[in-house]
Design a protein around this motif. Structure first.
Motif, short mmCIF file in Angstrom:
data_model
loop_
_atom_site.label_atom_id
_atom_site.label_comp_id
_atom_site.label_asym_id
_atom_site.label_seq_id
_atom_site.Cartn_x
_atom_site.Cartn_y
_atom_site.Cartn_z
N ARG A 208 88.34 18.45 23.72
CA ARG A 208 88.29 19.91 23.85
C ARG A 208 87.68 20.54 22.58
O ARG A 208 87.88 20.05 21.47
CB ARG A 208 89.69 20.45 24.07
CG ARG A 208 89.77 21.97 24.18
CD ARG A 208 91.13 22.42 24.63
NE ARG A 208 91.29 23.86 24.57
CZ ARG A 208 92.33 24.53 25.06
NH1 ARG A 208 93.31 23.85 25.66
NH2 ARG A 208 92.42 25.83 24.94
N ASN A 209 86.96 21.63 22.77
CA ASN A 209 86.34 22.33 21.65
C ASN A 209 87.36 23.26 21.01
O ASN A 209 87.31 24.49 21.16
CB ASN A 209 85.11 23.11 22.12
CG ASN A 209 84.33 23.72 20.98
OD1 ASN A 209 84.37 23.20 19.85
ND2 ASN A 209 83.63 24.81 21.25
N TRP A 210 88.30 22.68 20.27
CA TRP A 210 89.40 23.44 19.69
C TRP A 210 88.91 24.39 18.60
O TRP A 210 87.97 24.09 17.86
CB TRP A 210 90.43 22.50 19.07
CG TRP A 210 91.22 21.70 20.04
CD1 TRP A 210 91.04 20.38 20.37
CD2 TRP A 210 92.32 22.17 20.84
NE1 TRP A 210 91.96 20.00 21.31
CE2 TRP A 210 92.75 21.06 21.62
CE3 TRP A 210 92.97 23.39 20.96
CZ2 TRP A 210 93.82 21.16 22.51
CZ3 TRP A 210 94.03 23.49 21.85
CH2 TRP A 210 94.45 22.38 22.61
N THR A 211 89.59 25.54 18.48
CA THR A 211 89.35 26.45 17.36
C THR A 211 90.65 26.59 16.59
O THR A 211 91.74 26.33 17.11
CB THR A 211 88.90 27.85 17.85
OG1 THR A 211 89.99 28.46 18.58
CG2 THR A 211 87.68 27.74 18.74
N VAL A 212 90.53 27.03 15.34
CA VAL A 212 91.72 27.23 14.52
C VAL A 212 92.62 28.29 15.15
O VAL A 212 93.85 28.18 15.14
CB VAL A 212 91.32 27.64 13.08
CG1 VAL A 212 92.56 27.93 12.24
CG2 VAL A 212 90.50 26.53 12.43
N ALA A 213 92.01 29.33 15.72
CA ALA A 213 92.79 30.40 16.34
C ALA A 213 93.62 29.87 17.52
O ALA A 213 94.79 30.25 17.68
CB ALA A 213 91.86 31.51 16.81
N GLU A 214 93.04 29.01 18.35
CA GLU A 214 93.76 28.44 19.48
C GLU A 214 94.94 27.59 19.01
O GLU A 214 96.04 27.66 19.56
CB GLU A 214 92.82 27.58 20.33
CG GLU A 214 91.81 28.37 21.14
CD GLU A 214 90.83 27.47 21.86
OE1 GLU A 214 90.45 27.80 22.99
OE2 GLU A 214 90.46 26.42 21.30
N LEU A 215 94.71 26.77 18.00
CA LEU A 215 95.77 25.91 17.48
C LEU A 215 96.88 26.73 16.85
O LEU A 215 98.07 26.43 17.01
CB LEU A 215 95.18 24.92 16.47
CG LEU A 215 94.21 23.89 17.04
CD1 LEU A 215 93.49 23.16 15.92
CD2 LEU A 215 94.95 22.89 17.93
N ALA A 216 96.51 27.78 16.13
CA ALA A 216 97.50 28.65 15.51
C ALA A 216 98.36 29.32 16.57
O ALA A 216 99.58 29.44 16.42
CB ALA A 216 96.81 29.70 14.63
N LYS A 217 97.73 29.77 17.67
CA LYS A 217 98.47 30.41 18.76
C LYS A 217 99.47 29.45 19.38
O LYS A 217 100.61 29.83 19.71
CB LYS A 217 97.49 30.92 19.82
CG LYS A 217 98.15 31.72 20.92
CD LYS A 217 97.11 32.26 21.90
CE LYS A 217 97.77 33.09 23.00
NZ LYS A 217 96.76 33.63 23.96
N LEU A 218 99.07 28.18 19.55
CA LEU A 218 99.98 27.16 20.08
C LEU A 218 101.21 27.01 19.19
O LEU A 218 102.32 26.75 19.68
CB LEU A 218 99.27 25.80 20.17
CG LEU A 218 98.37 25.55 21.37
CD1 LEU A 218 97.71 24.18 21.23
CD2 LEU A 218 99.15 25.63 22.67
N CYS A 219 101.01 27.15 17.89
CA CYS A 219 102.09 26.95 16.93
C CYS A 219 102.89 28.23 16.66
O CYS A 219 103.89 28.20 15.95
CB CYS A 219 101.53 26.42 15.61
SG CYS A 219 100.68 24.83 15.78
N GLY A 220 102.43 29.35 17.21
CA GLY A 220 103.16 30.60 17.05
C GLY A 220 103.07 31.21 15.67
O GLY A 220 103.99 31.90 15.24
N VAL A 221 101.96 30.97 14.97
CA VAL A 221 101.77 31.54 13.63
C VAL A 221 100.39 32.16 13.55
O VAL A 221 99.55 31.97 14.43
CB VAL A 221 101.94 30.47 12.53
CG1 VAL A 221 103.37 29.97 12.47
CG2 VAL A 221 100.96 29.31 12.75
N SER A 222 100.15 32.90 12.48
CA SER A 222 98.84 33.52 12.29
C SER A 222 97.78 32.46 12.00
O SER A 222 98.09 31.36 11.54
CB SER A 222 98.88 34.53 11.14
OG SER A 222 99.03 33.86 9.90
N ARG A 223 96.52 32.82 12.25
CA ARG A 223 95.43 31.88 12.00
C ARG A 223 95.39 31.47 10.53
O ARG A 223 95.27 30.29 10.22
CB ARG A 223 94.10 32.53 12.41
CG ARG A 223 92.89 31.62 12.25
CD ARG A 223 91.60 32.39 12.51
NE ARG A 223 90.44 31.51 12.46
CZ ARG A 223 89.88 31.07 11.35
NH1 ARG A 223 90.39 31.41 10.17
NH2 ARG A 223 88.83 30.27 11.41
#
Length: 312
Positions: A208-223
């Protein structure tokens, strides 16, 4: 675990008493030892000595020389020379009957394709206290592995591979308790409730073409907060980690030699063979074709049909 392909080798046991020390050279091997009786020090340059008591278990990367010793002043015998010259299956060190210590030690041999993952992803030491209930499982798995190796039966190779994987997984799981805020690497990342979610997601869907913003959202924290936390734990940013993981998976597939470069490129998330080849060459220092050729002729032959798609 799959791409490391670990294989366990048990050394001769150690029976020691009085003043003694056993030195290990810098090999970057992944060693393990446990104390059956007594206690000993683990002495490494520029580190505080670690005391192993009866029943304790230690996983250590020999990226620097170290000693197992009765005291910091004991003169060490080289472990490789001692094993080579010994006529017994057990090494006898020291003299006298006081402070008797019995040790068992060995090492995990991993795939040469991704041996560097040990340095990049694991801390130098993982200790498991005798009070941890998992130590008993580790000993039981090692005993089963040794018995299977000495008396092979049907499907022994499959059994041994699974046992070795379980041993290493059990050691790493047990080591979570010793992870603290100063540690870096995969263990520290999996012990952190924020980065663990990101790692699990990237490993689950590596293409998957992951972005930092997507990963941050998964973790429930800011980018910004996620990026800072990830870099503190892993030493690299999340996208750089993802690239390294993709390359590690690709190296494993190239070593297997069952897929073409194009197939591998798309399976690990690259849009083309040329993009994959460029990233691989930049990271590893050689092209995928050259890497496969170094791993063996079978992999090289498998790549011949794809040679026009790859930049040499």
């Amino acid at each position: 675990m799959r791409i490391l392909r670990p294989r366990a080798v048990l050394f001769a046991g150690v029976d020691a008493s009085g003043e003694w020390a056993l030195g290990f050279r810098e090999r970057n091997d992944l060693l393990f030892c446990w104390v059956e009786q007594g206690q000993c020090l683990v002495i490494r340059p520029d580190h505080q000595s670690l005391l192993l008591r009866q029943g304790d278990f230690l996983l250590i990367r020999a990226s620097t020389p170290f000693r197992l010793a009765s005291s910091s002043s004991a003169i060490a015998v080289d472990s490789e020379s001692a094993v080579t010259s010994s006529k017994s299956k057990r090494l006898r060190l020291g003299s006298g009957d006081d402070r008797q210590t019995t040790l068992h030690a060995g090492k995990f041999i991993v795939s040469t394709a991704n041996h560097d993952l040990l340095e990049e992803l694991l801390p130098q030491t993982v200790g498991v206290s005798a009070s941890d209930p998992s130590v008993g499982r580790i000993r039981a798995l090692l005993a089963m592995n040794e018995a299977e190796a000495r008396s092979p039966g049907p499907a022994s190779e499959f059994v041994i591979i699974r046992l070795v994987e379980l041993i290493l997984v059990e050691i790493l799981r047990s080591g979570f308790a010793g992870i603290n805020a100063e540690k870096k690497g995969l263990l520290a990342g999996l012990a952190d409730r924020y980065t663990e979610r990101a790692i699990a997601a990237m490993h689950r869907d590596v293409a998957r073409n992951w972005t930092v913003a997507e990963l941050a959202k998964l973790c429930g924290v800011s980018r910004a907060g996620f990026a800072t936390r990830f870099r503190r734990v892993f030493g690299v940013g999340p996208i750089e980690y993802l690239l390294r993981w993709r390359i590690a998976l690709a190296k494993d597939e190239l070593q297997n030699g069952t897929k073409t470069v194009a197939q591998i490129a798309f399976s690990v998330g690259f849009g083309s063979s040329s993009a994959f080849s460029s990233a691989f060459t930049r990271t590893v220092g050689c092209s995928p074709t050259q890497f496969a050729r170094a791993c063996g002729t079978e992999a090289t032959e498998t790549l011949q049909s794809d040679r026009t798609l790859v930049r040499k």
